[in-house]
Design a protein around this motif. Structure first.
Motif, PDB file in Angstrom:
ATOM      1  N   HIS A 106       0.842  -1.202   0.000  1.00 34.39           N
ATOM      2  CA  HIS A 106       0.000   0.000   0.000  1.00 34.39           C
ATOM      3  C   HIS A 106       0.875   1.248   0.000  1.00 34.39           C
ATOM      4  CE1 HIS A 106      -2.816   2.979   1.976  1.00 34.39           C
ATOM      5  NE2 HIS A 106      -3.505   2.566   0.944  1.00 34.39           N
ATOM      6  N   ASP A 107       1.874   1.288   0.891  1.00 33.16           N
ATOM      7  CA  ASP A 107       2.806   2.432   0.926  1.00 33.16           C
ATOM      8  C   ASP A 107       3.494   2.587  -0.431  1.00 33.16           C
ATOM      9  OD1 ASP A 107       2.263   2.488   3.634  1.00 33.16           O
ATOM     10  OD2 ASP A 107       4.260   1.832   4.262  1.00 33.16           O
ATOM     11  N   ALA A 108       3.955   1.442  -0.972  1.00 36.68           N
ATOM     12  CA  ALA A 108       4.758   1.505  -2.200  1.00 36.68           C
ATOM     13  C   ALA A 108       3.942   2.050  -3.370  1.00 36.68           C
ATOM     14  CB  ALA A 108       5.302   0.115  -2.536  1.00 36.68           C
ATOM     15  N   PHE A 109       2.674   1.657  -3.458  1.00 35.14           N
ATOM     16  CA  PHE A 109       1.837   2.201  -4.551  1.00 35.14           C
ATOM     17  C   PHE A 109       1.748   3.721  -4.419  1.00 35.14           C
ATOM     18  CE2 PHE A 109      -0.821  -1.975  -4.259  1.00 35.14           C
ATOM     19  CZ  PHE A 109       0.135  -2.649  -5.009  1.00 35.14           C
ATOM     20  N   LEU A 110       1.474   4.179  -3.178  1.00 36.65           N
ATOM     21  CA  LEU A 110       1.299   5.620  -2.970  1.00 36.65           C
ATOM     22  C   LEU A 110       2.604   6.376  -3.204  1.00 36.65           C
ATOM     23  CD1 LEU A 110      -0.927   5.506   0.226  1.00 36.65           C
ATOM     24  CD2 LEU A 110      -1.610   6.365  -2.004  1.00 36.65           C
ATOM     25  N   LEU A 111       3.709   5.807  -2.687  1.00 37.33           N
ATOM     26  CA  LEU A 111       4.986   6.510  -2.815  1.00 37.33           C
ATOM     27  C   LEU A 111       5.465   6.520  -4.272  1.00 37.33           C
ATOM     28  CD1 LEU A 111       7.313   8.013  -1.558  1.00 37.33           C
ATOM     29  CD2 LEU A 111       8.368   5.822  -0.925  1.00 37.33           C
ATOM     30  N   GLY A 112       5.354   5.367  -4.927  1.00 39.77           N
ATOM     31  CA  GLY A 112       5.781   5.297  -6.335  1.00 39.77           C
ATOM     32  C   GLY A 112       5.002   6.300  -7.174  1.00 39.77           C
ATOM     33  N   ASP A 113       3.676   6.278  -7.028  1.00 42.94           N
ATOM     34  CA  ASP A 113       2.838   7.192  -7.828  1.00 42.94           C
ATOM     35  C   ASP A 113       3.145   8.655  -7.485  1.00 42.94           C
ATOM     36  OD1 ASP A 113       1.686   4.942  -8.896  1.00 42.94           O
ATOM     37  OD2 ASP A 113      -0.213   5.110  -7.802  1.00 42.94           O
ATOM     38  N   ALA A 114       3.353   8.945  -6.193  1.00 48.47           N
ATOM     39  CA  ALA A 114       3.600  10.336  -5.769  1.00 48.47           C
ATOM     40  C   ALA A 114       4.948  10.829  -6.308  1.00 48.47           C
ATOM     41  CB  ALA A 114       3.570  10.426  -4.252  1.00 48.47           C
ATOM     42  N   LEU A 115       5.968   9.962  -6.284  1.00 46.87           N
ATOM     43  CA  LEU A 115       7.285  10.375  -6.801  1.00 46.87           C
ATOM     44  C   LEU A 115       7.201  10.616  -8.308  1.00 46.87           C
ATOM     45  CD1 LEU A 115       9.614   7.958  -4.771  1.00 46.87           C
ATOM     46  CD2 LEU A 115       9.611  10.461  -4.639  1.00 46.87           C
ATOM     47  N   VAL A 116       6.476   9.737  -9.004  1.00 51.76           N
ATOM     48  CA  VAL A 116       6.330   9.925 -10.463  1.00 51.76           C
ATOM     49  C   VAL A 116       5.619  11.249 -10.734  1.00 51.76           C
ATOM     50  CG1 VAL A 116       5.121   9.064 -12.522  1.00 51.76           C
ATOM     51  CG2 VAL A 116       6.393   7.463 -11.052  1.00 51.76           C
ATOM     52  N   ALA A 117       4.531  11.526  -9.993  1.00 47.98           N
ATOM     53  CA  ALA A 117       3.775  12.766 -10.230  1.00 47.98           C
ATOM     54  C   ALA A 117       4.685  13.979 -10.013  1.00 47.98           C
ATOM     55  CB  ALA A 117       2.570  12.823  -9.305  1.00 47.98           C
ATOM     56  N   TYR A 118       5.503  13.926  -8.971  1.00 50.16           N
ATOM     57  CA  TYR A 118       6.366  15.070  -8.682  1.00 50.16           C
ATOM     58  C   TYR A 118       7.495  15.195  -9.713  1.00 50.16           C
ATOM     59  CZ  TYR A 118       9.456  18.312  -6.370  1.00 50.16           C
ATOM     60  OH  TYR A 118      10.254  19.395  -6.112  1.00 50.16           O
ATOM     61  N   LEU A 119       8.136  14.085 -10.000  1.00 49.53           N
ATOM     62  CA  LEU A 119       9.340  14.141 -10.845  1.00 49.53           C
ATOM     63  C   LEU A 119       9.006  14.329 -12.327  1.00 49.53           C
ATOM     64  CD1 LEU A 119      11.369  11.371  -8.996  1.00 49.53           C
ATOM     65  CD2 LEU A 119      12.001  13.782  -9.153  1.00 49.53           C
ATOM     66  N   THR A 120       7.794  13.962 -12.742  1.00 53.99           N
ATOM     67  CA  THR A 120       7.461  14.138 -14.166  1.00 53.99           C
ATOM     68  C   THR A 120       6.560  15.349 -14.408  1.00 53.99           C
ATOM     69  OG1 THR A 120       5.552  12.649 -14.038  1.00 53.99           O
ATOM     70  CG2 THR A 120       7.658  11.650 -14.652  1.00 53.99           C
ATOM     71  N   LYS A 121       5.784  15.763 -13.367  1.00 51.77           N
ATOM     72  CA  LYS A 121       4.837  16.870 -13.606  1.00 51.77           C
ATOM     73  C   LYS A 121       4.950  17.992 -12.575  1.00 51.77           C
ATOM     74  CE  LYS A 121       1.506  13.814 -13.716  1.00 51.77           C
ATOM     75  NZ  LYS A 121       0.361  12.999 -13.692  1.00 51.77           N
ATOM     76  N   GLY A 122       5.821  17.803 -11.602  1.00 48.89           N
ATOM     77  CA  GLY A 122       5.956  18.824 -10.554  1.00 48.89           C
ATOM     78  C   GLY A 122       4.773  18.858  -9.602  1.00 48.89           C
ATOM     79  N   ASP A 123       3.933  17.824  -9.611  1.00 50.31           N
ATOM     80  CA  ASP A 123       2.735  17.782  -8.758  1.00 50.31           C
ATOM     81  C   ASP A 123       3.111  17.239  -7.377  1.00 50.31           C
ATOM     82  OD1 ASP A 123       0.401  17.221  -7.484  1.00 50.31           O
ATOM     83  OD2 ASP A 123      -0.488  16.028  -9.099  1.00 50.31           O
ATOM     84  N   GLU A 124       2.983  18.091  -6.366  1.00 49.39           N
ATOM     85  CA  GLU A 124       3.444  17.721  -5.009  1.00 49.39           C
ATOM     86  C   GLU A 124       2.366  17.072  -4.142  1.00 49.39           C
ATOM     87  OE1 GLU A 124       5.077  21.110  -3.000  1.00 49.39           O
ATOM     88  OE2 GLU A 124       6.301  21.668  -4.718  1.00 49.39           O
ATOM     89  N   THR A 125       1.138  16.993  -4.669  1.00 46.96           N
ATOM     90  CA  THR A 125       0.013  16.565  -3.821  1.00 46.96           C
ATOM     91  C   THR A 125       0.250  15.210  -3.168  1.00 46.96           C
ATOM     92  OG1 THR A 125      -1.203  17.407  -5.720  1.00 46.96           O
ATOM     93  CG2 THR A 125      -2.511  16.679  -3.839  1.00 46.96           C
ATOM     94  N   GLY A 126       0.670  14.247  -3.964  1.00 49.26           N
ATOM     95  CA  GLY A 126       0.851  12.885  -3.453  1.00 49.26           C
ATOM     96  C   GLY A 126       1.912  12.829  -2.371  1.00 49.26           C
ATOM     97  N   LEU A 127       3.025  13.514  -2.581  1.00 50.24           N
ATOM     98  CA  LEU A 127       4.094  13.490  -1.578  1.00 50.24           C
ATOM     99  C   LEU A 127       3.648  14.187  -0.296  1.00 50.24           C
ATOM    100  CD1 LEU A 127       7.322  14.167  -3.703  1.00 50.24           C
ATOM    101  CD2 LEU A 127       6.546  11.991  -2.732  1.00 50.24           C
ATOM    102  N   ASP A 128       2.894  15.287  -0.448  1.00 48.32           N
ATOM    103  CA  ASP A 128       2.431  16.022   0.739  1.00 48.32           C
ATOM    104  C   ASP A 128       1.508  15.162   1.603  1.00 48.32           C
ATOM    105  OD1 ASP A 128       3.851  18.182   0.003  1.00 48.32           O
ATOM    106  OD2 ASP A 128       2.170  19.335  -0.810  1.00 48.32           O
ATOM    107  N   GLY A 129       0.636  14.391   0.948  1.00 48.46           N
ATOM    108  CA  GLY A 129      -0.350  13.623   1.721  1.00 48.46           C
ATOM    109  C   GLY A 129       0.112  12.215   2.044  1.00 48.46           C
TER     110      GLY A 129
END
Ligand code: RFL
Length: 402
Positions: free
Chosen positions: A314-337
């Motif tokens: 569960h953590d890995a899905f959230l962290l993987g998706d959040a890192l991708v969102a940040y590193l490819t689109k600059g979207d910080e939402t996933g990492l923040d939450g």
């Protein structure tokens, strides 16, 4: 300042410490999105592909792996579990959670999942991984330019890797958690019991998981494959596995799991025998600067309710998706939450483990009051549809929201 003898410094957007289910899943998600990362693992590939551990995986976790192209072998080979059985007072009581909810568990040994994940990451998606590393150290985590150093198995030298983020996925005995500041909050709970964890080269003796609740102590039976069965025996914490001879193990299992209408267990050689002290902890929050903890590194769940690997995924899905969102689109939402969303499920599962522990261990505690309430819980499970539904939801991890 970081002081290393490294000849050349490498750079990866993400360094993942630990090649268990959490770290390899994060790595696979990053590679699928074209993000480079480096996985550092202190064991060999052969070792991690054979280390026996979990087996029970929840449906939502398998769906999460499937959506990320990581469940092909699992879906072909896993067993489906639809019922469990409680044995107490010399009787057996079936609990059919599929009838109640339409949901089931998957059973797929953790070493097979790790083998699939490492092959997909390193051999198919071209991810970088270094095995046999020693003495991993994290540096400058509270800056925008963290780095990780380690002693390389090949060169024997300390190598330095600069990165944007560190994923701490190195399990309960790893080093990343020790990089947290002294004021980091770690909540701990000690169950005060041990479990002798056994793997027997013997076919399962029942067509579903069995939980034996007995005055001598808890006993568990879980099929791992047609040839191998996992058993558990409650024992004093810190007990020496050598106190448990082959004959003593089988005679206790036979006694604690006996019930009207059941034959003797099929015995076989014991290929794993270790004592686990039942304790749990939760790191809160799971983030410090550029370090994101995932899986057992962030929270240990005693294997009472078979939840640890599910939470790691569960953590890995959230962290993987959040890192991708940040590193490819600059979207910080996933990492923040990230920490808050992970911890809701973590605390739910911790609470269920604690509840279940009382069911398993109350009868053998020597305390007549605890034994009485344990039997009340068990009777309620088989007389109250509302209690049965609540148990099934927690057992399967199917709540509509966490
Ligand atoms: P892991 O699997 O421990 O992987 C961490 C990886 O990090 C490496 N490592 C390091 N690498 C580099 N530098 C260091 N300093 C390092 N220190 C460690 C390790 O070698 C390893 O490869 O953690 P992860 O990915 O968070 O996964 C967690 C799960 O492994 C764990 O929660 C489960 O095994 C718990 N568990 C169960 N969970 C379930 O969901 N269902 C089950 O049925 C279930 N059964 C069990 C279990 C755990 C058990 N034991 C042994 C505690 C049954 C047992 C007996």
């Amino acid at each position: 300042m970081t002081d290393t003898n490294s000849a050349s410094t490498e750079r990866f957007p993400v360094v993942v410490v630990g090649a268990g289910p959490a770290g390899l899943t994060v790595g696979n998600i990053l590679r699928a999105a074209g993000v480079d990362c480096l996985v550092l693992e202190n064991e060999t590939r052969e070792f991690i592909e054979q280390r026996p551990r979990a087996g029970v995986i929840e449906e939502w976790a398998v769906r999460g792996l499937q959506q990320r192209g990581l469940a092909k072998n699992l879906l072909e080979r896993a067993q489906l579990h639809t019922e469990c059985e409680f044995r107490f007072g010399g009787e057996r009581f079936r609990f059919s959670y599929i009838e109640l909810t339409g949901h089931h568990h998957f059973v797929y040994p953790q070493p097979l999942l790790v083998t699939d994940l490492v092959r997909e990451y390193a051999d198919v998606r071209g991810g970088q991984i270094r095995f046999g590393v020693r003495d991993v150290e994290l540096h400058d985590l509270d800056t925008a330019h963290p780095s990780v150093s380690y002693i390389s198995a090949e060169t024997g030298q300390r190598e330095l890797v600069e990165c944007d983020f560190v994923a701490g996925c190195d399990g309960g005995r790893g080093v990343t958690r020790t990089a947290l500041p002294e004021h980091a909050h770690i909540a701990r709970y000690d169950y005060g019991v041990g479990w002798l964890a056994l793997l027997a080269e013997a076919p399962p003796s029942n067509d579903c998981v069995v939980f034996g609740i007995h005055p001598n102590g808890f006993a568990g039976h879980m099929a791992r494959s047609p040839q191998v069965t996992r058993y558990y025996l409650e024992c004093p914490p810190g007990d020496d596995p050598e106190n448990w001879s082959h004959d003593r193990v089988w005679s206790e299992l036979q006694e604690r799991l006996a019930a009207t209408g059941t034959g003797p267990l099929i015995e076989g050689p014991l290929i794993e025998k270790r004592v686990l002290d039942m304790h749990s902890y939760v790191v809160e929050p799971m983030v410090f600067g550029r370090l994101f903890l995932a899986g057992d590194a962030a929270h240990l769940t005693a294997p009472i309710a078979a939840k640890g690997m599910n939470l790691a995924l569960h953590d890995a899905f959230l962290l993987g998706d959040a890192l991708v969102a940040y590193l490819t689109k600059g979207d910080e939402t996933g990492l923040d939450g990230y920490s808050e969303v992970c911890l809701r499920r973590v605390w739910e599962y911790q609470d269920f483990s604690k509840w279940l522990s009382e069911v398993y261990h109350g009868t053998s505690s020597g305390d007549a009051y605890r034994a009485g309430t344990t039997f009340a819980r068990l009777r309620r499970l088989f007389t109250s549809p509302a209690a049965a539904a609540a148990f099934a939801e927690q057992y399967l991890g199917t709540a509509a929201a966490y």
